[in-house]
Design an enzyme around this catalytic site. Structure first.
Site, PDB file in Angstrom:
ATOM      1  N   SER A 126     -20.860 -10.516  -7.318  1.00  0.00           N
ATOM      2  CA  SER A 126     -20.065  -9.704  -6.391  1.00  0.00           C
ATOM      3  C   SER A 126     -20.890  -9.353  -5.167  1.00  0.00           C
ATOM      4  O   SER A 126     -22.120  -9.231  -5.238  1.00  0.00           O
ATOM      5  CB  SER A 126     -19.660  -8.422  -7.127  1.00  0.00           C
ATOM      6  OG  SER A 126     -19.217  -7.444  -6.219  1.00  0.00           O
ATOM      7  N   TYR A 150     -22.073  -0.387 -12.150  1.00  0.00           N
ATOM      8  CA  TYR A 150     -21.386  -1.681 -12.096  1.00  0.00           C
ATOM      9  C   TYR A 150     -22.219  -2.677 -11.289  1.00  0.00           C
ATOM     10  O   TYR A 150     -22.494  -3.796 -11.736  1.00  0.00           O
ATOM     11  CB  TYR A 150     -19.987  -1.534 -11.474  1.00  0.00           C
ATOM     12  CG  TYR A 150     -19.363  -2.859 -11.091  1.00  0.00           C
ATOM     13  CD1 TYR A 150     -18.950  -3.762 -12.065  1.00  0.00           C
ATOM     14  CD2 TYR A 150     -19.206  -3.224  -9.749  1.00  0.00           C
ATOM     15  CE1 TYR A 150     -18.406  -4.995 -11.713  1.00  0.00           C
ATOM     16  CE2 TYR A 150     -18.663  -4.445  -9.394  1.00  0.00           C
ATOM     17  CZ  TYR A 150     -18.259  -5.329 -10.378  1.00  0.00           C
ATOM     18  OH  TYR A 150     -17.726  -6.551 -10.026  1.00  0.00           O
ATOM     19  N   LYS A 154     -24.264  -6.252 -12.454  1.00  0.00           N
ATOM     20  CA  LYS A 154     -24.159  -7.590 -11.846  1.00  0.00           C
ATOM     21  C   LYS A 154     -25.542  -8.086 -11.429  1.00  0.00           C
ATOM     22  O   LYS A 154     -25.878  -9.258 -11.623  1.00  0.00           O
ATOM     23  CB  LYS A 154     -23.228  -7.553 -10.626  1.00  0.00           C
ATOM     24  CG  LYS A 154     -21.766  -7.392 -10.978  1.00  0.00           C
ATOM     25  CD  LYS A 154     -21.220  -8.633 -11.658  1.00  0.00           C
ATOM     26  CE  LYS A 154     -19.830  -8.422 -12.222  1.00  0.00           C
ATOM     27  NZ  LYS A 154     -19.359  -9.467 -13.107  1.00  0.00           N
TER      28      LYS A 154
HETATM   29  P1  NAD Z   1     -10.072  -8.489 -14.581  1.00  0.00           P
HETATM   30  O1  NAD Z   1     -10.381  -7.194 -15.229  1.00  0.00           O
HETATM   31  O2  NAD Z   1      -8.681  -8.747 -14.143  1.00  0.00           O
HETATM   32  O3  NAD Z   1     -10.525  -9.689 -15.533  1.00  0.00           O
HETATM   33  C1  NAD Z   1     -11.630  -9.605 -16.400  1.00  0.00           C
HETATM   34  C2  NAD Z   1     -11.163 -10.086 -17.770  1.00  0.00           C
HETATM   35  O4  NAD Z   1     -12.269 -10.004 -18.686  1.00  0.00           O
HETATM   36  C3  NAD Z   1     -10.035  -9.240 -18.355  1.00  0.00           C
HETATM   37  O5  NAD Z   1      -8.995 -10.091 -18.780  1.00  0.00           O
HETATM   38  C4  NAD Z   1     -10.689  -8.517 -19.538  1.00  0.00           C
HETATM   39  O6  NAD Z   1      -9.769  -8.305 -20.599  1.00  0.00           O
HETATM   40  C5  NAD Z   1     -11.791  -9.481 -19.904  1.00  0.00           C
HETATM   41  N1  NAD Z   1     -12.958  -8.878 -20.576  1.00  0.00           N
HETATM   42  C6  NAD Z   1     -13.667  -7.792 -20.172  1.00  0.00           C
HETATM   43  N2  NAD Z   1     -14.679  -7.572 -21.010  1.00  0.00           N
HETATM   44  C7  NAD Z   1     -14.617  -8.535 -21.962  1.00  0.00           C
HETATM   45  C8  NAD Z   1     -15.388  -8.827 -23.115  1.00  0.00           C
HETATM   46  N3  NAD Z   1     -16.431  -8.083 -23.475  1.00  0.00           N
HETATM   47  N4  NAD Z   1     -15.044  -9.902 -23.860  1.00  0.00           N
HETATM   48  C9  NAD Z   1     -13.993 -10.678 -23.528  1.00  0.00           C
HETATM   49  N5  NAD Z   1     -13.219 -10.430 -22.462  1.00  0.00           N
HETATM   50  C10 NAD Z   1     -13.530  -9.373 -21.682  1.00  0.00           C
HETATM   51  O7  NAD Z   1     -11.082  -8.651 -13.362  1.00  0.00           O
HETATM   52  P2  NAD Z   1     -11.124  -9.771 -12.215  1.00  0.00           P
HETATM   53  O8  NAD Z   1     -10.782  -9.101 -10.930  1.00  0.00           O
HETATM   54  O9  NAD Z   1     -10.377 -10.975 -12.644  1.00  0.00           O
HETATM   55  O10 NAD Z   1     -12.691 -10.033 -12.199  1.00  0.00           O
HETATM   56  C11 NAD Z   1     -13.283 -11.129 -12.890  1.00  0.00           C
HETATM   57  C12 NAD Z   1     -14.778 -11.064 -12.686  1.00  0.00           C
HETATM   58  O11 NAD Z   1     -15.079 -11.100 -11.294  1.00  0.00           O
HETATM   59  C13 NAD Z   1     -15.431  -9.793 -13.231  1.00  0.00           C
HETATM   60  O12 NAD Z   1     -16.674 -10.143 -13.807  1.00  0.00           O
HETATM   61  C14 NAD Z   1     -15.634  -8.952 -11.991  1.00  0.00           C
HETATM   62  O13 NAD Z   1     -16.718  -8.068 -12.122  1.00  0.00           O
HETATM   63  C15 NAD Z   1     -15.921 -10.009 -10.949  1.00  0.00           C
HETATM   64  N6  NAD Z   1     -15.592  -9.573  -9.568  1.00  0.00           N
HETATM   65  C16 NAD Z   1     -14.352  -9.101  -9.281  1.00  0.00           C
HETATM   66  C17 NAD Z   1     -14.071  -8.656  -7.992  1.00  0.00           C
HETATM   67  C18 NAD Z   1     -12.713  -8.098  -7.645  1.00  0.00           C
HETATM   68  O14 NAD Z   1     -12.617  -7.407  -6.628  1.00  0.00           O
HETATM   69  N7  NAD Z   1     -11.658  -8.366  -8.403  1.00  0.00           N
HETATM   70  C19 NAD Z   1     -15.048  -8.708  -6.994  1.00  0.00           C
HETATM   71  C20 NAD Z   1     -16.307  -9.224  -7.324  1.00  0.00           C
HETATM   72  C21 NAD Z   1     -16.571  -9.654  -8.631  1.00  0.00           C
HETATM   73  N1  UFG Z   2      -9.370   2.026   0.588  1.00  0.00           N
HETATM   74  C1  UFG Z   2      -8.566   3.038   1.083  1.00  0.00           C
HETATM   75  N2  UFG Z   2      -7.633   3.583   0.247  1.00  0.00           N
HETATM   76  C2  UFG Z   2      -7.483   3.170  -1.047  1.00  0.00           C
HETATM   77  C3  UFG Z   2      -8.310   2.131  -1.539  1.00  0.00           C
HETATM   78  C4  UFG Z   2      -9.261   1.588  -0.690  1.00  0.00           C
HETATM   79  O1  UFG Z   2      -8.693   3.439   2.239  1.00  0.00           O
HETATM   80  O2  UFG Z   2      -6.637   3.723  -1.754  1.00  0.00           O
HETATM   81  C5  UFG Z   2     -10.363   1.418   1.494  1.00  0.00           C
HETATM   82  C6  UFG Z   2     -11.799   1.606   1.049  1.00  0.00           C
HETATM   83  O3  UFG Z   2     -12.324   2.827   1.513  1.00  0.00           O
HETATM   84  C7  UFG Z   2     -12.465   0.372   1.653  1.00  0.00           C
HETATM   85  C8  UFG Z   2     -11.365  -0.692   1.605  1.00  0.00           C
HETATM   86  O4  UFG Z   2     -10.142   0.030   1.503  1.00  0.00           O
HETATM   87  O5  UFG Z   2     -12.790   0.617   2.995  1.00  0.00           O
HETATM   88  C9  UFG Z   2     -11.485  -1.632   0.424  1.00  0.00           C
HETATM   89  O6  UFG Z   2     -11.575  -0.880  -0.773  1.00  0.00           O
HETATM   90  P1  UFG Z   2     -11.443  -1.553  -2.220  1.00  0.00           P
HETATM   91  O7  UFG Z   2     -11.551  -0.462  -3.219  1.00  0.00           O
HETATM   92  O8  UFG Z   2     -10.250  -2.423  -2.272  1.00  0.00           O
HETATM   93  O9  UFG Z   2     -12.705  -2.530  -2.268  1.00  0.00           O
HETATM   94  P2  UFG Z   2     -14.264  -2.198  -2.155  1.00  0.00           P
HETATM   95  O10 UFG Z   2     -14.789  -3.052  -1.051  1.00  0.00           O
HETATM   96  O11 UFG Z   2     -14.518  -0.755  -2.073  1.00  0.00           O
HETATM   97  O12 UFG Z   2     -14.786  -2.665  -3.566  1.00  0.00           O
HETATM   98  C10 UFG Z   2     -14.657  -4.018  -3.989  1.00  0.00           C
HETATM   99  C11 UFG Z   2     -14.583  -4.075  -5.518  1.00  0.00           C
HETATM  100  C12 UFG Z   2     -15.857  -3.545  -6.104  1.00  0.00           C
HETATM  101  C13 UFG Z   2     -17.043  -4.249  -5.524  1.00  0.00           C
HETATM  102  C14 UFG Z   2     -17.007  -4.215  -4.013  1.00  0.00           C
HETATM  103  C15 UFG Z   2     -18.099  -5.017  -3.368  1.00  0.00           C
HETATM  104  O13 UFG Z   2     -13.505  -3.312  -5.991  1.00  0.00           O
HETATM  105  O14 UFG Z   2     -15.850  -3.784  -7.492  1.00  0.00           O
HETATM  106  O15 UFG Z   2     -15.759  -4.731  -3.541  1.00  0.00           O
HETATM  107  O16 UFG Z   2     -17.963  -6.339  -3.765  1.00  0.00           O
HETATM  108  F1  UFG Z   2     -18.177  -3.657  -5.961  1.00  0.00           F
END
Ligand code: NAD
Ligand code: UFG
Length: 340
Positions: A126, A150, A154
């Site tokens: 991430s 978190y 990572k």
């Molecule tokens: P998500 O929560 O929708 O998907 C993660 C999946 O992993 C879920 O289906 C959950 O049930 C499963 N899971 C969690 N822990 C588990 C375990 N111990 N064993 C088996 N399954 C497990 O999240 P996502 O948005 O699809 O994210 C996927 C990956 O990408 C995550 O590792 C997350 O940290 C990373 N990521 C997500 C974002 C984002 O903004 N969505 C940004 C950067 C990185």
């Molecule tokens: N925001 C609002 N109102 C809301 C939600 C978000 O104004 O209700 C704003 C935040 O302040 C930020 C932007 O929208 O400026 C994006 O916010 P998100 O929560 O959608 O995303 P972030 O960039 O804060 O966080 C995401 C993931 C984190 C990860 C991070 C960096 O959710 O897990 O990107 O990769 F750590």
């Protein structure tokens, strides 16, 4: 048939979209997920999109026996490791749960892979590993830091994988640093379905647009950005899905790849709200409130390396992200519990 790919966390938001991209490329896969943050109904939707896994295994990545069983049942060509917990605020409240699930989970998976002789892994990292970046756009060689458990989880996984690659040159490892994935599958059958109150901007906005929430709180309008609101690099989840296919292909020999997956464009919250209203015709009621603790002003990628190393570049713009997210939300007011 080619050897399948194991998708841990494959019923989650990014995993399920990646499953459809694998299916379109005729690449077979198996999903392992403990459903802690996803619904088994995702599997019905995947079936409707002709993207069913060869098997779905309801198991935890920390369960060594379950991992050995699935590695014994299939000869995998590689693993895409999405499984993990991802809520920043929750990680502050429950740090040890995050280290156990994310770090121990990754360690258990790597050990099982080693036992099975499968040494190719694409890891969901991430942009959070850049902490509060000194400058934007962010290159992969920027300083790394963690501002919450978190992010630390990572970074610890990345460290483990980097060290593994350094001392054992038989591994093929890709660390993919995602920026802000949004949008949904264009069919409207798959999308993001957070439990409870959404933390992230796009799902919160679509719920306001549906009338499920009264208004969006915009966290801060006094940042040092052109309109004062926070800026991020939003990328379409289907572009992100393609990035995984490109990474699998690029891992044709033992190596360590570390790449940003983003568009390279910074978009402010205000711009996002305005774009959503223009594209969907639905205005988003909003109020400016104080900054959210822990938020940074701006974060966007320099995506040059992904293009050089993976031949990958984001194709879909902000309008498409909004249109697809809105189609998903309006077709599925109850998320995957909606019967379609
Ligand atoms: P998500 O929560 O929708 O998907 C993660 C999946 O992993 C879920 O289906 C959950 O049930 C499963 N899971 C969690 N822990 C588990 C375990 N111990 N064993 C088996 N399954 C497990 O999240 P996502 O948005 O699809 O994210 C996927 C990956 O990408 C995550 O590792 C997350 O940290 C990373 N990521 C997500 C974002 C984002 O903004 N969505 C940004 C950067 C990185
Ligand atoms: N925001 C609002 N109102 C809301 C939600 C978000 O104004 O209700 C704003 C935040 O302040 C930020 C932007 O929208 O400026 C994006 O916010 P998100 O929560 O959608 O995303 P972030 O960039 O804060 O966080 C995401 C993931 C984190 C990860 C991070 C960096 O959710 O897990 O990107 O990769 F750590």
């Amino acid at each position: 048939m080619q050897d399948p790919i194991l998708l841990t966390g494959g019923t989650g938001f990014i995993g399920a979209h990646t499953a459809t991209a694998l299916a379109s490329a005729k690449l077979p896969f198996v999903i392992l997920d403990n459903l802690s943050n996803s619904s088994a109904k995702v599997l019905d939707r995947l079936a409707r999109l002709n993207a069913s896994p060869l098997a779905f295994v309801n198991a935890d990545v920390r369960d060594a026996q379950a991992l050995d069983a699935v590695f014994a049942r299939f000869k995998f060509s590689g693993v895409i490791h999405f499984a993990g917990l991802k809520a920043v605020g929750e990680s502050v409240a429950q740090p040890l749960r995050y280290f156990d699930n994310n770090v121990n989970g990754t360690l258990q998976l790597l050990q099982a892979m080693q036992r099975a002789g499968v040494k190719k892994i694409v890891f969901s990292s991430s942009a959070t590993v850049y902490g509060d970046p000194a400058s934007v756009p962010i290159r992969e060689d920027a300083a790394l830091s963690a501002t919450n458990p978190y992010g630390r989880s990572k970074l610890l996984c990345e460290d483990m994988l980097r060290e593994l690659a350094r001392v054992d040159n038989s591994w093929k490892i890709a660390l993919l640093r995602y920026f802000n994935p949004v949008g949904a599958h264009e069919s409207g059958l798959l999308g993001e379905s957070p439990h409870g109150v959404p933390n992230n901007l796009m799902p919160f906005m679509t719920q306001v647009a549906m009338g499920q929430r009264e208004h969006l709180q915009i966290f801060g309008n006094d940042y040092d950005t052109p309109d004062g609101t926070g800026m991020r690099d939003y990328l379409h989840v289907m572009d992100l899905a393609q990035g995984h296919l490109a990474a699998l292909q690029a891992l044709d020999a033992p190596k360590l790849l570390t790449v940003n997956l983003g568009t390279g464009q910074g978009v402010s919250v205000k711009q996002m709200v305005d774009t959503f209203a223009r594209v969907t015709g639905v205005p988003i009621a909003h109020r400016f409130v104080a900054r959210r603790p822990g938020d940074i002003a701006q974060c966007w990628a320099d995506p040059t390396l992904a293009q050089q190393l993976l031949g990958w570049k984001a194709q879909l713009g902000l309008d498409r992200m909004c249109a697809d997210a809105w189609r998903w939300q309006s077709m599925n007011p109850q998320g995957f519990d909606t019967s379609l």
